[in-house]
Design a protein around this motif. Sequence first.
Motif, PDB file in Angstrom:
ATOM      1  N   PRO A 288       1.343  -1.091   0.188  1.00 10.59           N
ATOM      2  CA  PRO A 288       0.287   0.353  -0.033  1.00 10.59           C
ATOM      3  C   PRO A 288       0.652   1.304   0.262  1.00 10.59           C
ATOM      4  CG  PRO A 288      -0.636  -1.597   2.427  1.00 10.59           C
ATOM      5  CD  PRO A 288       0.106  -2.330   1.540  1.00 10.59           C
ATOM      6  N   ARG A 289       2.185   1.532   0.317  1.00 13.85           N
ATOM      7  CA  ARG A 289       2.516   2.407   0.862  1.00 13.85           C
ATOM      8  C   ARG A 289       3.960   3.045  -0.578  1.00 13.85           C
ATOM      9  NH1 ARG A 289       4.568   2.113   6.708  1.00 13.85           N
ATOM     10  NH2 ARG A 289       6.375   3.920   5.921  1.00 13.85           N
ATOM     11  N   LEU A 290       3.720   1.813  -1.751  1.00 10.10           N
ATOM     12  CA  LEU A 290       5.109   1.535  -2.707  1.00 10.10           C
ATOM     13  C   LEU A 290       4.017   3.510  -3.180  1.00 10.10           C
ATOM     14  CD1 LEU A 290       7.159   0.084  -4.239  1.00 10.10           C
ATOM     15  CD2 LEU A 290       5.231  -0.726  -5.752  1.00 10.10           C
ATOM     16  N   GLY A 291       4.512   3.863  -4.190  1.00  9.37           N
ATOM     17  CA  GLY A 291       4.749   4.952  -4.858  1.00  9.37           C
ATOM     18  C   GLY A 291       4.362   4.574  -6.157  1.00  9.37           C
ATOM     19  N   ILE A 292       3.163   4.666  -7.250  1.00 13.21           N
ATOM     20  CA  ILE A 292       3.497   4.028  -8.419  1.00 13.21           C
ATOM     21  C   ILE A 292       2.817   4.856  -9.637  1.00 13.21           C
ATOM     22  CG2 ILE A 292       2.415   2.512  -9.720  1.00 13.21           C
ATOM     23  CD1 ILE A 292       1.518   0.333  -7.461  1.00 13.21           C
ATOM     24  N   ILE A 293       3.679   5.349 -10.662  1.00 18.94           N
ATOM     25  CA  ILE A 293       3.685   6.026 -12.036  1.00 18.94           C
ATOM     26  C   ILE A 293       3.841   4.811 -13.443  1.00 18.94           C
ATOM     27  CG2 ILE A 293       4.846   7.766 -13.158  1.00 18.94           C
ATOM     28  CD1 ILE A 293       6.546   8.778 -10.483  1.00 18.94           C
ATOM     29  N   MET A 294       2.328   5.084 -13.979  1.00 16.84           N
ATOM     30  CA  MET A 294       1.996   4.777 -14.982  1.00 16.84           C
ATOM     31  C   MET A 294       2.494   5.103 -16.224  1.00 16.84           C
ATOM     32  SD  MET A 294       0.312   1.556 -13.605  1.00 16.84           S
ATOM     33  CE  MET A 294      -0.042   1.877 -15.297  1.00 16.84           C
ATOM     34  N   LEU A 295       3.378   4.684 -16.770  1.00 14.93           N
ATOM     35  CA  LEU A 295       3.334   5.111 -17.890  1.00 14.93           C
ATOM     36  C   LEU A 295       2.441   5.026 -19.207  1.00 14.93           C
ATOM     37  CD1 LEU A 295       7.071   4.268 -18.705  1.00 14.93           C
ATOM     38  CD2 LEU A 295       6.371   6.576 -17.940  1.00 14.93           C
ATOM     39  N   THR A 296       1.810   6.375 -19.427  1.00 16.88           N
ATOM     40  CA  THR A 296       0.406   5.678 -20.402  1.00 16.88           C
ATOM     41  C   THR A 296       0.710   6.715 -21.681  1.00 16.88           C
ATOM     42  OG1 THR A 296      -0.106   7.823 -19.357  1.00 16.88           O
ATOM     43  CG2 THR A 296      -0.778   6.090 -18.382  1.00 16.88           C
ATOM     44  N   ALA A 297       0.194   5.945 -23.203  1.00 16.37           N
ATOM     45  CA  ALA A 297      -0.104   6.904 -24.175  1.00 16.37           C
ATOM     46  C   ALA A 297      -1.240   8.009 -23.892  1.00 16.37           C
ATOM     47  CB  ALA A 297      -1.107   5.920 -25.447  1.00 16.37           C
TER      48      ALA A 297
ATOM     49  N   PHE B 133      -6.909   2.058 -10.343  1.00 20.31           N
ATOM     50  CA  PHE B 133      -5.719   1.041 -10.139  1.00 20.31           C
ATOM     51  C   PHE B 133      -4.601   0.829  -9.252  1.00 20.31           C
ATOM     52  CE2 PHE B 133      -7.300  -1.155 -13.802  1.00 20.31           C
ATOM     53  CZ  PHE B 133      -7.751  -2.296 -13.993  1.00 20.31           C
ATOM     54  N   GLY B 134      -5.020   2.441  -8.459  1.00 18.92           N
ATOM     55  CA  GLY B 134      -4.361   2.922  -6.915  1.00 18.92           C
ATOM     56  C   GLY B 134      -3.178   3.631  -7.905  1.00 18.92           C
ATOM     57  N   ALA B 135      -2.495   3.705  -8.949  1.00 18.72           N
ATOM     58  CA  ALA B 135      -1.381   4.172  -9.592  1.00 18.72           C
ATOM     59  C   ALA B 135      -1.361   5.865  -8.671  1.00 18.72           C
ATOM     60  CB  ALA B 135      -1.388   4.903 -11.044  1.00 18.72           C
ATOM     61  N   ASP B 136      -0.697   6.668  -8.709  1.00 24.14           N
ATOM     62  CA  ASP B 136      -0.430   8.007  -7.763  1.00 24.14           C
ATOM     63  C   ASP B 136       0.026   8.539  -8.833  1.00 24.14           C
ATOM     64  OD1 ASP B 136       0.068   6.954  -5.044  1.00 24.14           O
ATOM     65  OD2 ASP B 136       1.720   5.608  -5.366  1.00 24.14           O
ATOM     66  N   ASP B 137       0.450   8.371  -9.675  1.00 28.70           N
ATOM     67  CA  ASP B 137       0.512   9.715 -11.193  1.00 28.70           C
ATOM     68  C   ASP B 137       0.822   8.636 -12.212  1.00 28.70           C
ATOM     69  OD1 ASP B 137       1.150  12.434 -11.869  1.00 28.70           O
ATOM     70  OD2 ASP B 137       3.151  12.260 -10.856  1.00 28.70           O
ATOM     71  N   TYR B 138       0.580   9.244 -13.205  1.00 31.14           N
ATOM     72  CA  TYR B 138       0.691   9.169 -14.662  1.00 31.14           C
ATOM     73  C   TYR B 138       2.342  10.529 -15.430  1.00 31.14           C
ATOM     74  CZ  TYR B 138      -2.592  12.119 -15.011  1.00 31.14           C
ATOM     75  OH  TYR B 138      -3.689  12.543 -15.952  1.00 31.14           O
TER      76      TYR B 138
ATOM     77  N   ARG C 262       8.476  13.847 -11.774  1.00 29.91           N
ATOM     78  CA  ARG C 262       7.255  12.974 -11.305  1.00 29.91           C
ATOM     79  C   ARG C 262       8.074  12.449 -10.094  1.00 29.91           C
ATOM     80  NH1 ARG C 262       2.629  13.296 -13.946  1.00 29.91           N
ATOM     81  NH2 ARG C 262       2.456  15.218 -15.185  1.00 29.91           N
ATOM     82  N   VAL C 263       9.195  11.664 -10.024  1.00 27.59           N
ATOM     83  CA  VAL C 263       9.584  10.367  -9.731  1.00 27.59           C
ATOM     84  C   VAL C 263       9.862  11.531  -7.903  1.00 27.59           C
ATOM     85  CG1 VAL C 263      11.343   8.994  -8.918  1.00 27.59           C
ATOM     86  CG2 VAL C 263      10.605   9.022 -11.341  1.00 27.59           C
ATOM     87  N   LYS C 264      10.559  12.249  -8.457  1.00 21.28           N
ATOM     88  CA  LYS C 264      11.193  13.205  -6.906  1.00 21.28           C
ATOM     89  C   LYS C 264       9.805  13.354  -6.327  1.00 21.28           C
ATOM     90  CE  LYS C 264      15.010  15.044  -8.377  1.00 21.28           C
ATOM     91  NZ  LYS C 264      15.890  16.068  -9.220  1.00 21.28           N
ATOM     92  N   ALA C 265       8.714  13.815  -7.335  1.00 23.47           N
ATOM     93  CA  ALA C 265       7.576  14.646  -5.998  1.00 23.47           C
ATOM     94  C   ALA C 265       6.777  13.942  -5.697  1.00 23.47           C
ATOM     95  CB  ALA C 265       6.863  15.521  -7.333  1.00 23.47           C
ATOM     96  N   LEU C 266       6.952  12.841  -6.360  1.00 28.32           N
ATOM     97  CA  LEU C 266       6.376  11.859  -5.880  1.00 28.32           C
ATOM     98  C   LEU C 266       6.971  10.842  -4.685  1.00 28.32           C
ATOM     99  CD1 LEU C 266       3.670   9.146  -5.799  1.00 28.32           C
ATOM    100  CD2 LEU C 266       5.346   7.648  -6.671  1.00 28.32           C
ATOM    101  N   TYR C 267       8.279  10.910  -4.412  1.00 24.28           N
ATOM    102  CA  TYR C 267       9.202   9.887  -3.669  1.00 24.28           C
ATOM    103  C   TYR C 267       8.934  11.043  -2.469  1.00 24.28           C
ATOM    104  CZ  TYR C 267      13.293   9.144  -1.192  1.00 24.28           C
ATOM    105  OH  TYR C 267      13.994   8.765   0.498  1.00 24.28           O
TER     106      TYR C 267
END
Length: 236
Positions: free
Chosen positions: A72-81, A94-99, A112-117
Amino acid sequence: MKVLLLEDEKSIRDFVRINLKREGWAVVEAETGEEALELADREPDIEIAILDVMLPGMDGFEVCGRLRQKYPRLGIIMLTAKSQERDKVMGLEFGADDYVGKPFSPAELLARVKALYRRLSSAAVPPVEKNELDLSPFTLLLDERKLVKQDQEIVLTPKEFAIIKLLGENANKAISRDEILTAVWGQFFIGDLKIVDVNIRRIRQKIERDPAHPAFLETVWGYGYLWRKDVSHEGN
Ligand code: CA
């Protein structure tokens, strides 16, 4: 700081890895969803997962959902089209934090990675709301209305407590006797300003090593008093 990177296209994986590593991230890579889930189990110190959506076999959404359920505490970023608005919505469901929409620039993904971190680290350690005033070497415990020095309580009357609180909150600033009187005894107190001095004297006897030469509760002649903070108080 470790990132799990799930992407079936080697060229994208390579440039993402290179850029993340340059910023000090460790990167573990997976080509398929199954591999990514295995890696997540094997490497519990992964903090952020970057998941491509379009994959052979299990797609990124499913991986996202499973990771989210398990971690539940993992940060998830999706790479979308980029063109697929639907992908963004799906990812968040699906529970992603960002895309990040493809194609993306390394700078965009890194941001995005830094912001999420940052978000994750501040959420992981909620600031402890300690309701106390640091008047080193004393601590004024505001909820308990106590003054302590090295865990020893210095017993105060309610008025003495209120005076220290007022002066401590305004440390190194002279507060007039009038202000103290109004703040502590109330606007409608009928009496002499001398009551302030009497209380100050009592406080000094409780907290000062040499009450005649106060190190903390200073007199501002002809005006009022001041709590002296952040000076050396050797021997106190
Ligand atoms: Ca793909």
